[in-house]
Design a protein around this motif. Structure first.
Motif, PDB file in Angstrom:
ATOM      1  N   VAL A 109      50.671   8.796  13.755  1.00  0.00           N
ATOM      2  CA  VAL A 109      49.324   8.880  13.194  1.00  0.00           C
ATOM      3  C   VAL A 109      49.230  10.181  12.399  1.00  0.00           C
ATOM      4  N   VAL A 110      48.957  10.055  11.105  1.00  0.00           N
ATOM      5  CA  VAL A 110      48.977  11.227  10.229  1.00  0.00           C
ATOM      6  C   VAL A 110      47.669  11.357   9.459  1.00  0.00           C
ATOM      7  N   ASP A 111      47.321  12.587   9.156  1.00  0.00           N
ATOM      8  CA  ASP A 111      46.275  12.893   8.184  1.00  0.00           C
ATOM      9  C   ASP A 111      46.961  13.313   6.893  1.00  0.00           C
ATOM     10  N   SER A 112      46.462  12.796   5.790  1.00  0.00           N
ATOM     11  CA  SER A 112      47.020  13.138   4.482  1.00  0.00           C
ATOM     12  C   SER A 112      45.919  13.672   3.588  1.00  0.00           C
ATOM     13  N   ARG A 113      46.152  14.845   3.004  1.00  0.00           N
ATOM     14  CA  ARG A 113      45.191  15.425   2.061  1.00  0.00           C
ATOM     15  C   ARG A 113      45.771  15.377   0.661  1.00  0.00           C
ATOM     16  N   TYR A 114      44.930  14.975  -0.297  1.00  0.00           N
ATOM     17  CA  TYR A 114      45.310  14.965  -1.714  1.00  0.00           C
ATOM     18  C   TYR A 114      44.242  15.735  -2.479  1.00  0.00           C
ATOM     19  N   LEU A 115      44.620  16.874  -3.027  1.00  0.00           N
ATOM     20  CA  LEU A 115      43.718  17.716  -3.808  1.00  0.00           C
ATOM     21  C   LEU A 115      44.225  17.791  -5.235  1.00  0.00           C
ATOM     22  N   ASN A 145      45.042  22.801 -10.076  1.00  0.00           N
ATOM     23  CA  ASN A 145      45.241  23.259  -8.710  1.00  0.00           C
ATOM     24  C   ASN A 145      45.517  22.026  -7.853  1.00  0.00           C
ATOM     25  N   ALA A 146      46.760  21.827  -7.441  1.00  0.00           N
ATOM     26  CA  ALA A 146      47.155  20.593  -6.761  1.00  0.00           C
ATOM     27  C   ALA A 146      47.742  20.885  -5.389  1.00  0.00           C
ATOM     28  N   LEU A 147      47.446  20.006  -4.442  1.00  0.00           N
ATOM     29  CA  LEU A 147      47.974  20.121  -3.089  1.00  0.00           C
ATOM     30  C   LEU A 147      48.131  18.730  -2.502  1.00  0.00           C
ATOM     31  N   VAL A 148      49.280  18.462  -1.911  1.00  0.00           N
ATOM     32  CA  VAL A 148      49.522  17.239  -1.150  1.00  0.00           C
ATOM     33  C   VAL A 148      50.099  17.671   0.188  1.00  0.00           C
TER      34      VAL A 148
END
Length: 269
Positions: A109-115, A145-148
């Motif tokens: 079970v994962v949380d994924s953030r995409y910014l 400004n990117a984040l994965v």
């Protein structure tokens, strides 16, 4: 309407009363976004994954933008834009995902953030400046400004890829205004490297179709509905990064000419 105009006058009048700008247009929009595509692969042994693998297609996501446009005479314009897009989803992985050498096994079970946050400056030159129709051409520069990231909910694993970069694009904008002051507009930013920049292939596009309705007799304030398509990405082989996304937005917004509103407020005092 008088109270908001009076408040705006008190705050902005010192700066705008003597302004040489013909117009200073503030704009805010918000509405739901949908992810049509969001493919990624990170690291030399990274697993290719899609939006469905991270449960990104199951919901709509709130989006917003803020822009400020200064008209510099009849032909020139400068636009500053802030465009954030930040989502987090949770899912149970249906396959192993290797992200920068960290493996998240099937069933995790994962949380994924995409910014993906953009700070954009654009210049436009008005080629056609008619009473009803205008057409502008120019260019944009955007700080990206990117984040994965991926994190196991049980805290056992976490990894991320982040980047701050500069992206350029060509820009055009068309607008047609009816005698009623109802208006429609088409705006587009786009660029592709066509594989010409070393071993990097990438591109961006941002296209919006707008229908605006004036909220006052002069058309200084308008409400609008807007459909936007935004997409792009890059394949950067030297960093083992691949990401490509396509997003759709259904938006409502308001724009106001602050110079005209302040001048009107001063006249009504």
């Amino acid at each position: 309407m008088r109270l908001p105009l009076l408040a705006l006058t008190l705050v902005a009048a010192p700066a705008l009363a003597e302004s040489p700008l013909p117009a200073l247009i503030a704009e805010y929009e918000t509405g739901p976004a949908y992810i049509f595509q969001n493919d990624g692969r990170y690291g030399p042994t990274g697993t290719a994954y899609e939006a469905d693998d991270l449960n990104q297609k199951s919901n709509l996501y709130r989006s917003q933008r803020i822009a400020l446009e200064a008209r510099l005479g009849e032909r020139h314009g400068l636009i500053l834009l802030w465009a954030p897009f930040d989502i987090t989803t949770r899912t149970t992985l249906a396959k192993d995902i290797d992200f920068r050498g960290t493996v998240f096994p099937t069933g995790t079970v994962v949380d994924s953030r995409y910014l993906f946050e953009g700070y954009r400056a654009s210049y436009l030159y008005r080629l056609i400046n008619g009473e009803r129709f205008t057409w502008e051409l120019g260019a944009s520069v955007q700080i990206r400004n990117a984040l994965v990231d991926l994190s196991a909910v049980d805290g056992s694993r976490y990894t991320k890829e982040s980047d701050i970069g500069v992206v350029g694009a060509f820009k055009t904008r068309l607008r047609y205004t009816l005698p009623s002051r109802v208006w429609t507009g088409l705006e587009a930013d786009a660029l592709s490297t066509f594989g010409l920049l070393g071993n990097t292939t990438g591109g961006i596009y941002d296209v919006a179709l707008t229908l605006g309705v004036p909220l006052d007799a002069k058309g200084d304030v308008s409400a609008y509905a807007r459909l936007r398509l935004l997409g792009g990405g890059a394949d950067v082989k030297r960093r083992d990064i691949y990401n490509w996304g396509n997003f759709g937005f259904a938006l409502v917004g308001v724009q106001a000419d602050l110079v005209s509103l302040v001048e009107r407020g001063l006249r009504e005092e």
